[in-house]
Every structure is written in C-alpha cells, then in structure tokens.
Design a protein around this motif. Sequence first.
Motif, PDB file in Angstrom:
ATOM      1  N   PRO A 133       0.835  -1.211   0.000  1.00 38.32           N
ATOM      2  CA  PRO A 133       0.000   0.000   0.000  1.00 38.32           C
ATOM      3  C   PRO A 133       0.864   1.254   0.000  1.00 38.32           C
ATOM      4  O   PRO A 133       2.001   1.248   0.477  1.00 38.32           O
ATOM      5  CB  PRO A 133      -0.795  -0.124   1.311  1.00 38.32           C
ATOM      6  CG  PRO A 133      -0.720  -1.564   1.684  1.00 38.32           C
ATOM      7  CD  PRO A 133       0.594  -2.060   1.179  1.00 38.32           C
ATOM      8  N   GLY A 134       0.305   2.326  -0.527  1.00 39.99           N
ATOM      9  CA  GLY A 134       1.046   3.579  -0.614  1.00 39.99           C
ATOM     10  C   GLY A 134       0.771   4.512   0.552  1.00 39.99           C
ATOM     11  O   GLY A 134       0.074   4.163   1.508  1.00 39.99           O
ATOM     12  N   ARG A 170      -6.148   7.456  10.457  1.00 40.47           N
ATOM     13  CA  ARG A 170      -6.865   6.574  11.384  1.00 40.47           C
ATOM     14  C   ARG A 170      -7.940   5.762  10.693  1.00 40.47           C
ATOM     15  O   ARG A 170      -8.343   4.705  11.194  1.00 40.47           O
ATOM     16  CB  ARG A 170      -7.435   7.430  12.530  1.00 40.47           C
ATOM     17  CG  ARG A 170      -6.302   7.949  13.414  1.00 40.47           C
ATOM     18  CD  ARG A 170      -6.633   9.164  14.237  1.00 40.47           C
ATOM     19  NE  ARG A 170      -5.401   9.672  14.865  1.00 40.47           N
ATOM     20  CZ  ARG A 170      -5.296  10.853  15.456  1.00 40.47           C
ATOM     21  NH1 ARG A 170      -6.336  11.668  15.514  1.00 40.47           N
ATOM     22  NH2 ARG A 170      -4.142  11.226  15.982  1.00 40.47           N
ATOM     23  N   GLU A 171      -8.403   6.230   9.532  1.00 33.86           N
ATOM     24  CA  GLU A 171      -9.412   5.488   8.778  1.00 33.86           C
ATOM     25  C   GLU A 171      -8.804   4.518   7.762  1.00 33.86           C
ATOM     26  O   GLU A 171      -9.286   3.386   7.591  1.00 33.86           O
ATOM     27  CB  GLU A 171     -10.331   6.463   8.035  1.00 33.86           C
ATOM     28  CG  GLU A 171     -11.195   7.326   8.933  1.00 33.86           C
ATOM     29  CD  GLU A 171     -11.937   8.414   8.185  1.00 33.86           C
ATOM     30  OE1 GLU A 171     -12.648   9.180   8.845  1.00 33.86           O
ATOM     31  OE2 GLU A 171     -11.804   8.501   6.938  1.00 33.86           O
ATOM     32  N   ASP A 178      -0.983   4.844   4.770  1.00 36.90           N
ATOM     33  CA  ASP A 178      -0.598   5.806   5.796  1.00 36.90           C
ATOM     34  C   ASP A 178      -0.889   7.217   5.285  1.00 36.90           C
ATOM     35  O   ASP A 178      -0.954   7.461   4.073  1.00 36.90           O
ATOM     36  CB  ASP A 178       0.894   5.657   6.108  1.00 36.90           C
ATOM     37  CG  ASP A 178       1.273   6.192   7.471  1.00 36.90           C
ATOM     38  OD1 ASP A 178       0.398   6.773   8.160  1.00 36.90           O
ATOM     39  OD2 ASP A 178       2.444   6.045   7.866  1.00 36.90           O
ATOM     40  N   ALA A 179      -1.050   8.164   6.217  1.00 39.91           N
ATOM     41  CA  ALA A 179      -1.235   9.578   5.871  1.00 39.91           C
ATOM     42  C   ALA A 179      -0.358  10.402   6.805  1.00 39.91           C
ATOM     43  O   ALA A 179      -0.435  10.262   8.027  1.00 39.91           O
ATOM     44  CB  ALA A 179      -2.696   9.988   6.001  1.00 39.91           C
ATOM     45  N   PRO A 246       7.732   5.924   9.605  1.00 37.39           N
ATOM     46  CA  PRO A 246       7.680   7.382   9.492  1.00 37.39           C
ATOM     47  C   PRO A 246       6.948   8.027  10.665  1.00 37.39           C
ATOM     48  O   PRO A 246       6.105   7.413  11.318  1.00 37.39           O
ATOM     49  CB  PRO A 246       6.898   7.590   8.195  1.00 37.39           C
ATOM     50  CG  PRO A 246       5.997   6.396   8.110  1.00 37.39           C
ATOM     51  CD  PRO A 246       6.810   5.257   8.662  1.00 37.39           C
ATOM     52  N   LYS A 247       7.285   9.285  10.909  1.00 39.65           N
ATOM     53  CA  LYS A 247       6.527  10.081  11.868  1.00 39.65           C
ATOM     54  C   LYS A 247       5.150  10.401  11.279  1.00 39.65           C
ATOM     55  O   LYS A 247       4.947  10.324  10.065  1.00 39.65           O
ATOM     56  CB  LYS A 247       7.254  11.394  12.167  1.00 39.65           C
ATOM     57  CG  LYS A 247       8.629  11.242  12.789  1.00 39.65           C
ATOM     58  CD  LYS A 247       9.258  12.611  12.983  1.00 39.65           C
ATOM     59  CE  LYS A 247      10.663  12.523  13.560  1.00 39.65           C
ATOM     60  NZ  LYS A 247      11.284  13.867  13.719  1.00 39.65           N
ATOM     61  N   ALA A 248       4.219  10.763  12.149  1.00 38.17           N
ATOM     62  CA  ALA A 248       2.907  11.202  11.664  1.00 38.17           C
ATOM     63  C   ALA A 248       2.970  12.626  11.126  1.00 38.17           C
ATOM     64  O   ALA A 248       2.168  13.018  10.281  1.00 38.17           O
ATOM     65  CB  ALA A 248       1.869  11.116  12.779  1.00 38.17           C
ATOM     66  N   ARG A 249       3.946  13.410  11.623  1.00 38.86           N
ATOM     67  CA  ARG A 249       4.089  14.799  11.181  1.00 38.86           C
ATOM     68  C   ARG A 249       5.553  15.214  11.244  1.00 38.86           C
ATOM     69  O   ARG A 249       6.246  14.908  12.207  1.00 38.86           O
ATOM     70  CB  ARG A 249       3.268  15.748  12.056  1.00 38.86           C
ATOM     71  CG  ARG A 249       3.199  17.179  11.515  1.00 38.86           C
ATOM     72  CD  ARG A 249       2.432  18.108  12.448  1.00 38.86           C
ATOM     73  NE  ARG A 249       2.119  19.365  11.795  1.00 38.86           N
ATOM     74  CZ  ARG A 249       2.963  20.397  11.678  1.00 38.86           C
ATOM     75  NH1 ARG A 249       4.185  20.297  12.193  1.00 38.86           N
ATOM     76  NH2 ARG A 249       2.580  21.508  11.068  1.00 38.86           N
TER      77      ARG A 249
END
Length: 282
Positions: A133-134, A170-171, A178-179, A246-249
């Motif tokens: 997944p991307g 989260r969705e 990931d986002a 990765p970090k979330a931000r």
Amino acid sequence: MKTVLVTGASTGIGAAAARHLAKQGWCVYAGVRKQSDADALHASTPGDLHPIILDVTKPDQIDSAVATISEGLKGARLSGLVNNAGIANMGPLALQPMDTFEAHFQVNVIGLMRVSQAFIPLLGADEARTGDPGRIVNITSVGGRLSAPFLGAYAATKHAVEGLTDALRRELVIYGIDAIAIGPGSVKTPIWDKAEEANSDGPYASSDWAKSLETFEQVMLKGGRTGLPPEKVAEVIETALDDPTPKARYAPVPDKLTNWYIPTHLPKRMLDKIFWKRFGLK
C-alpha cells in the motif's frame, strides 16, 4: 519501481519534490496547470518524470490523471501521493472578499480531498492491485498550527488539512495506507511573491490595517527569499514516503527553537502580544 504523484509541481516545493524523487529512482507523475510548466519541468529533470495537466479544482482533470497513472501502473499500487498544490493570499479577514476566502478552501482543502479520494483505490483500497500500500503526504505549514494575522484564510485551510491528515491515517489503516503531514516553515518559493502581486494594487491600502499589512508583507517576502531551500523539504518528503517507520508529522522549520518550539508552547494571549507588537497592531 516506486511511483508517486506530486500535485502543484510547477514551482517551489512541488517542483523540487518531483525532481528530487525522479533523481532518486522514483517514477514521478508531476501535476502542473499549464503545458509550458510541463515542458519546463520535463526539460530540466533527469529520470523517470511524467508531467500531467492537473488542476485540483477540476474533477475532469483529476479523473484523467487517475486513468493515466492507472494505465502506467499496470495493475500495481501507487506508492505515494504528495498533496502539495496550494494558494495563499494576504488580507484582513474582516475585509477579504469571500470569493478569495473560498478559493483557498477550493484549492487547499476540497481539491486535496478530491485528489485523495480519487487515488485511494490506486494506493491500496483496490484489492486487485499488487504491491505494498502507498502513503498520502499532505504539505501543510507552520500555519497549520499557528495562525498569523493577515493569513487567516490560508491558516484555516492548513489547520483543516492537519485534521484531515490525522483522520485519514486513522481510517485508511484498514487498507494499510498511511497519511503523513509535513508542515514547513519559511521556504524559498514564489508563493509569497504571488501573494504580493495579488495585493500590488493595494486593495487594503485605505483600510485600518494598511500599515500593519505592509509590514507583514515585507516579513513574509523576506522569509520566502531567505527560508529553507525547497530541496530540503523535498528530502523530508522522500523520508515520509520511504521510511519504514515514518513520523505522523514532520516540521522542517528554519531556526526551529524561535520559529516553532517556543511559539507553539507559549500561551495564546502571550503570542497575541508578540504579533501585535511585531506588526504594529494596537
């Protein structure tokens, strides 16, 4: 091969990210709004780079981009979507025309969501596709956490993108997508020159904020000319796309102590006073 779409790739962070990722071996689709921008980007970039006409406010162009990239993927998944397209216009919220205010949301928020929804199947929701997944990488801003005067519309959209990024992450976990948010500080890009051009006829010249806005414009223009090179942000984008954990931000901000850590931890009333003093707001 890893494949990524970068929106808003005509100049600035988007162009730097497209060039950097292509040089690092990615297959890059670079969204631009004009054919002249596509030609210039293609001519100046070695590697596997494919400029495509993509205005994020036009659903037909988004659909066309999905079809083009889907064909290029040949049944594989898209590795990354970098939502970088954005606009910024300075002005006091009390006077800024509503069509200008709304345009920020059409590009920076609704356009971002149109593109994200359109590409989620290619990123991982379509189970028929192969590969890992991307990831979605949303370019926000320091303005996504700190609202400066005269950038209310821009800051509002970037706050919205911060919230959307967290909700998407989260969705979309059910698909393994990931986002991630990247909130740069001052970057050497033309975005503030464009904002200055939009205000060059002095739409607020006779307003109660005229002198403060002039001071603010000069501060923003100086930051846009002396800030981080966009290539530094491009490196952070690659990390967000490629790091196993990765970090979330991410917050690539120059002079991080004074421009990020301190103002994000100060009480809001204290920060108000700093803004008022700096820009002559009484």
